[in-house]
Design an enzyme around this catalytic site. Structure first.
Site, short mmCIF file in Angstrom:
data_model
loop_
_atom_site.label_atom_id
_atom_site.label_comp_id
_atom_site.label_asym_id
_atom_site.label_seq_id
_atom_site.Cartn_x
_atom_site.Cartn_y
_atom_site.Cartn_z
N GLY A 232 5.15 -60.87 -3.66
CA GLY A 232 3.75 -60.88 -4.05
C GLY A 232 3.58 -60.32 -5.45
O GLY A 232 4.49 -60.44 -6.29
N SER A 233 2.43 -59.68 -5.68
CA SER A 233 2.09 -59.23 -7.02
C SER A 233 2.86 -57.96 -7.41
O SER A 233 3.31 -57.20 -6.55
CB SER A 233 0.59 -58.94 -7.10
OG SER A 233 0.29 -57.86 -6.24
N ASN A 234 2.94 -57.72 -8.72
CA ASN A 234 3.62 -56.52 -9.19
C ASN A 234 2.90 -55.25 -8.80
O ASN A 234 3.54 -54.24 -8.50
CB ASN A 234 3.77 -56.57 -10.72
CG ASN A 234 4.94 -57.43 -11.09
OD1 ASN A 234 5.00 -58.58 -10.70
ND2 ASN A 234 5.88 -56.88 -11.79
N THR A 235 1.57 -55.32 -8.78
CA THR A 235 0.80 -54.12 -8.45
C THR A 235 1.14 -53.66 -7.04
O THR A 235 1.45 -52.48 -6.81
CB THR A 235 -0.71 -54.43 -8.53
OG1 THR A 235 -0.92 -55.12 -9.73
CG2 THR A 235 -1.56 -53.21 -8.45
N VAL A 236 1.09 -54.60 -6.09
CA VAL A 236 1.38 -54.21 -4.69
C VAL A 236 2.86 -53.87 -4.55
O VAL A 236 3.22 -52.89 -3.87
CB VAL A 236 0.95 -55.34 -3.72
CG1 VAL A 236 1.41 -55.03 -2.30
CG2 VAL A 236 -0.56 -55.53 -3.75
N GLY A 237 3.72 -54.60 -5.23
CA GLY A 237 5.16 -54.30 -5.16
C GLY A 237 5.46 -52.87 -5.56
O GLY A 237 6.23 -52.16 -4.89
N GLU A 254 10.17 -59.03 -4.41
CA GLU A 254 10.19 -60.19 -5.30
C GLU A 254 8.77 -60.33 -5.84
O GLU A 254 7.83 -60.47 -5.07
CB GLU A 254 10.59 -61.46 -4.55
CG GLU A 254 12.07 -61.55 -4.23
CD GLU A 254 12.97 -61.35 -5.43
OE1 GLU A 254 12.56 -61.65 -6.58
OE2 GLU A 254 14.09 -60.85 -5.24
N CYS A 288 6.19 -68.26 -8.06
CA CYS A 288 6.67 -67.22 -8.96
C CYS A 288 7.70 -67.78 -9.94
O CYS A 288 7.94 -67.20 -10.99
CB CYS A 288 7.25 -66.04 -8.18
SG CYS A 288 8.57 -66.53 -7.11
N GLU A 387 1.23 -63.11 -15.94
CA GLU A 387 1.40 -64.18 -14.95
C GLU A 387 0.01 -64.73 -14.59
O GLU A 387 -0.87 -63.98 -14.20
CB GLU A 387 2.07 -63.64 -13.69
CG GLU A 387 2.27 -64.71 -12.64
CD GLU A 387 3.05 -64.22 -11.41
OE1 GLU A 387 2.65 -63.20 -10.82
OE2 GLU A 387 4.05 -64.87 -11.04
N1 NDP Z 1 5.74 -63.54 -6.56
C1 NDP Z 1 5.00 -64.37 -5.87
O1 NDP Z 1 5.51 -65.30 -5.29
C2 NDP Z 1 3.56 -64.13 -5.73
C3 NDP Z 1 2.85 -63.55 -6.75
N2 NDP Z 1 1.53 -63.35 -6.61
C4 NDP Z 1 0.81 -62.78 -7.77
O2 NDP Z 1 -0.15 -61.87 -7.28
C5 NDP Z 1 -1.46 -62.24 -7.69
C6 NDP Z 1 -2.45 -61.85 -6.61
O3 NDP Z 1 -2.17 -62.53 -5.40
P1 NDP Z 1 -2.37 -61.76 -4.02
O4 NDP Z 1 -2.38 -62.67 -2.88
O5 NDP Z 1 -3.55 -60.88 -4.16
O6 NDP Z 1 -0.99 -60.94 -3.95
P2 NDP Z 1 -0.73 -59.57 -3.22
O7 NDP Z 1 0.47 -58.95 -3.83
O8 NDP Z 1 -1.98 -58.79 -3.16
O9 NDP Z 1 -0.41 -60.05 -1.72
C7 NDP Z 1 0.86 -60.24 -1.18
C8 NDP Z 1 0.94 -59.61 0.21
O10 NDP Z 1 0.79 -58.19 0.09
C9 NDP Z 1 -0.28 -57.74 0.94
N3 NDP Z 1 -0.91 -56.55 0.39
C10 NDP Z 1 -2.04 -56.48 -0.37
N4 NDP Z 1 -2.32 -55.19 -0.68
C11 NDP Z 1 -1.36 -54.43 -0.11
C12 NDP Z 1 -1.09 -53.03 -0.06
N5 NDP Z 1 -1.87 -52.15 -0.68
N6 NDP Z 1 -0.01 -52.61 0.60
C13 NDP Z 1 0.83 -53.49 1.20
N7 NDP Z 1 0.61 -54.82 1.23
C14 NDP Z 1 -0.46 -55.30 0.57
C15 NDP Z 1 -1.18 -58.95 1.01
O11 NDP Z 1 -2.05 -58.87 2.10
P3 NDP Z 1 -3.49 -59.63 2.06
O12 NDP Z 1 -3.25 -61.03 1.68
O13 NDP Z 1 -3.96 -59.51 3.45
O14 NDP Z 1 -4.28 -58.91 1.04
C16 NDP Z 1 -0.16 -60.07 1.15
O15 NDP Z 1 0.32 -60.14 2.48
C17 NDP Z 1 -1.35 -63.74 -7.96
O16 NDP Z 1 -2.32 -64.17 -8.84
C18 NDP Z 1 0.03 -63.84 -8.53
O17 NDP Z 1 0.00 -63.50 -9.89
C19 NDP Z 1 0.88 -63.71 -5.47
C20 NDP Z 1 1.52 -64.29 -4.42
C21 NDP Z 1 2.93 -64.58 -4.51
O1 AKG Z 2 10.45 -71.92 -6.29
C1 AKG Z 2 10.65 -71.63 -5.11
O2 AKG Z 2 11.05 -72.44 -4.30
C2 AKG Z 2 10.41 -70.24 -4.62
C3 AKG Z 2 9.32 -69.59 -5.37
C4 AKG Z 2 8.97 -68.27 -4.83
O3 AKG Z 2 9.79 -67.56 -4.31
C5 AKG Z 2 7.61 -67.82 -4.92
O4 AKG Z 2 6.79 -68.45 -5.58
O5 AKG Z 2 7.30 -66.78 -4.33
#
Ligand code: NDP
Ligand code: AKG
Length: 485
Positions: A232-237, A254, A288, A387
């Site tokens: 997911g996002s860098n902030t949550v990561g 990731e 991503c 991103e």
């Molecule tokens: N690397 C990647 O593949 C991805 C990158 N992103 C990036 O993140 C941005 C925002 O997307 P977003 O969906 O908000 O991504 P998030 O990182 O917020 O969400 C990813 C997962 O983390 C969960 N989550 C949210 N907040 C917390 C927390 N405080 N503690 C633990 N888990 C949490 C979410 O739950 P819930 O959905 O219920 O909030 C979801 O299941 C996108 O615009 C993109 O830039 C997003 C998705 C995938």
């Molecule tokens: O390109 C892919 O197949 C994987 C991409 C990915 O891991 C993601 O967007 O989170």
């Protein structure tokens, strides 16, 4: 279990579909037709999560004692079920998060392939014999599971990402608790139903839906969870990393990318254009690994820009369930607003809009955005740094390959990168100098193969790798054994 549109998605705990203690629900809506509710997702409580972790902990004791090939048999059954239900699961995915039906079918088939790959891993070695300094001793390594693994997943690959985390976790003897993204929870439930129908022992797999700030944070904090895997996002990561370190849990992250493609003067023009379009705009740019920065050498710049523009103008945007649609909507209203605000920043900061930039005519109701091309993008601009996670390409002109590499590396991210060239020296320079975990020559920046390690450098990951045999590093601990008679 079969779901119909608008049905409530229950948690899956101790082998049963279970109502949350809160009774609160959020809609998961169709981004192509936002009035359509695909399913109602429970806003679960920490008590629900605790019940799942308690049941996972108990089930894991017996699960780890099964032989790995026996665990693999379950994964083969899940793969068969996923394949039998491919069209239904893919349609749910398209209706829930917008990617086109052919892409959703491809992803679901990939989920089955991942399950079979890890089922096979159950037959492979997990250790080495190492010579001891004591000639009468036997020294070797083996591996043990972590215990219970918390799996936190995003909405952009609702089948592949949960499976590429759960399958290796399970084959190495862990139990898993999945918290899927709210926007993709109906699809996730259909994946979990395959585990249920494959009769995986109760408690080995659980799913708890709910808000990231509650259930996600609950997974970070729960003392019964031994490892956390996240995309997911860098902030949550970063929040996960801090929380996991504080209580000594293992974690794997990731996160984002700002992936460049370099188009050298000697590139095959058509190949480079097609790959830039596919890598940057497929799945509405919501990968991503999506191409985001397009760094083009001056000798080919004008021809490349012209051809790219012609091709982008031909792309059909629409509902992913309609035949002929090339690009669906953004997954959510939030995501659409984020993309539109990045487009505004690009214009404010002086980039030139070549194509797109707004909502497509006739599709005002869904969360659609036009495929968007920016020219004259400078490295300091926001659209060159952050991103976007949308169908936006930023063109940047350079004179030399050295300049191209320096620009491509000028990013806090390092997930994937591509170059288009026919020159072997340029290819090798790129392989050696590009700061990215996945480098691709004459191929688009997206395109992960399940049998190969996947992960990023710099701020794109926790420096760990997922998929392929690399997955064993996160989902197990090495135990060094010394035996003397
Ligand atoms: N690397 C990647 O593949 C991805 C990158 N992103 C990036 O993140 C941005 C925002 O997307 P977003 O969906 O908000 O991504 P998030 O990182 O917020 O969400 C990813 C997962 O983390 C969960 N989550 C949210 N907040 C917390 C927390 N405080 N503690 C633990 N888990 C949490 C979410 O739950 P819930 O959905 O219920 O909030 C979801 O299941 C996108 O615009 C993109 O830039 C997003 C998705 C995938
Ligand atoms: O390109 C892919 O197949 C994987 C991409 C990915 O891991 C993601 O967007 O989170």
């Amino acid at each position: 279990m079969s779901f119909t549109a608008g049905e409530t998605i229950l948690n899956y705990i101790q082998g049963e579909w279970t109502a949350s203690s809160t009774g609160e629900l959020d809609p998961s809506i169709n981004p192509a037709q936002p009035t359509q509710v695909v399913g109602w997702v429970q806003r679960s409580s920490l008590q629900d999560l605790d019940a799942a972790v308690t049941s996972a902990k108990a089930a894991q004791r017996a699960w780890r004692k099964l032989s790995a090939p026996a665990r693999g048999e379950y994964l083969y059954k899940v793969a068969d079920l996923l394949e039998q239900r491919l069209d239904d699961i893919a349609e749910t995915m398209t209706r829930e998060m917008g990617k086109t039906f052919p892409e959703a079918k491809g992803e679901t088939a990939r989920g089955a392939a991942i399950l079979r790959y890890y089922a096979g891993e159950g037959m492979r070695k997990v250790g080495d014999v190492i010579p001891s300094t004591d000639s009468e001793a036997l020294m070797f390594t083996t591996r043990v599971p972590l215990g219970v693994v918390g799996v936190i997943t995003p909405w952009n690959f609702p089948v592949a990402i949960p499976i590429w985390k759960m399958a290796p976790a399970l084959i190495y003897g862990n139990a898993v608790v999945l918290k899927p993204a709210g926007e993709a929870a109906v699809t996730a439930a259909k994946v979990i139903a395959c585990f249920h129908d494959a009769k995986i022992p109760a408690g080995v797999v659980s799913m708890v839906t709910g808000q990231g700030s509650v259930i996600g944070q609950g997974i970070i904090d729960h003392p019964g969870i031994n490892g956390i895997t996240f995309t997911g996002s860098n902030t949550v990561g970063k929040t996960i990393a801090k929380g996991a370190i504080a209580r000594g849990a293992k974690y794997q992250l990731e996160m984002g990318g700002k992936n460049p493609v370099i188009v050298a003067d000697d590139a095959d023009l058509e190949q480079a254009v097609e790959a830039t379009i596919s890598g940057g705009l497929r799945s509405t740019g919501q990968k991503c690994t999506a191409t985001s920065r397009v760094v083009v050498q001056s000798g080919i710049y004008d021809a490349f820009k012209q051809r790219l523009l012609e091709r982008v103008q031909m792309l059909k945007v629409g509902d992913g369930m309609e035949a002929g649609t090339w690009m669906g909507p953004c997954a959510s209203e939030n995501q659409l607003q984020t993309v539109l605000s990045y487009i505004s920043r690009g214009l404010e900061e002086g980039a030139s809009l070549l194509h797109g930039g707004g909502k497509p005519a006739g599709l005002e109701n869904g969360f659609y955005v036009e495929p968007t091309l920016f020219d004259n993008v400078r490295p300091h601009m926001t659209i060159a740094k952050e991103e976007i996670f949308g169908p936006v390409l930023a063109l940047m002109k350079v004179d030399t390959l050295e300049e191209a590499l320096a620009l491509a590396n000028d990013s806090e991210f390092g997930l994937s990168a591509s170059i288009f060239t026919k020159n072997i020296g340029s290819m090798l320079a790129f392989v050696n100098e590009m700061e990215a975990g996945l480098v691709r020559i004459n191929a688009e920046s997206a395109g992960v193969e399940l049998q190969a390690p996947f992960g990023g450098m710099k701020q794109s990951s926790s420096h760990s790798r997922e998929q392929g045999q690399a997955a064993i590093e996160f989902f197990t601990s090495i135990k060094t054994v010394f035996i003397k008679s």
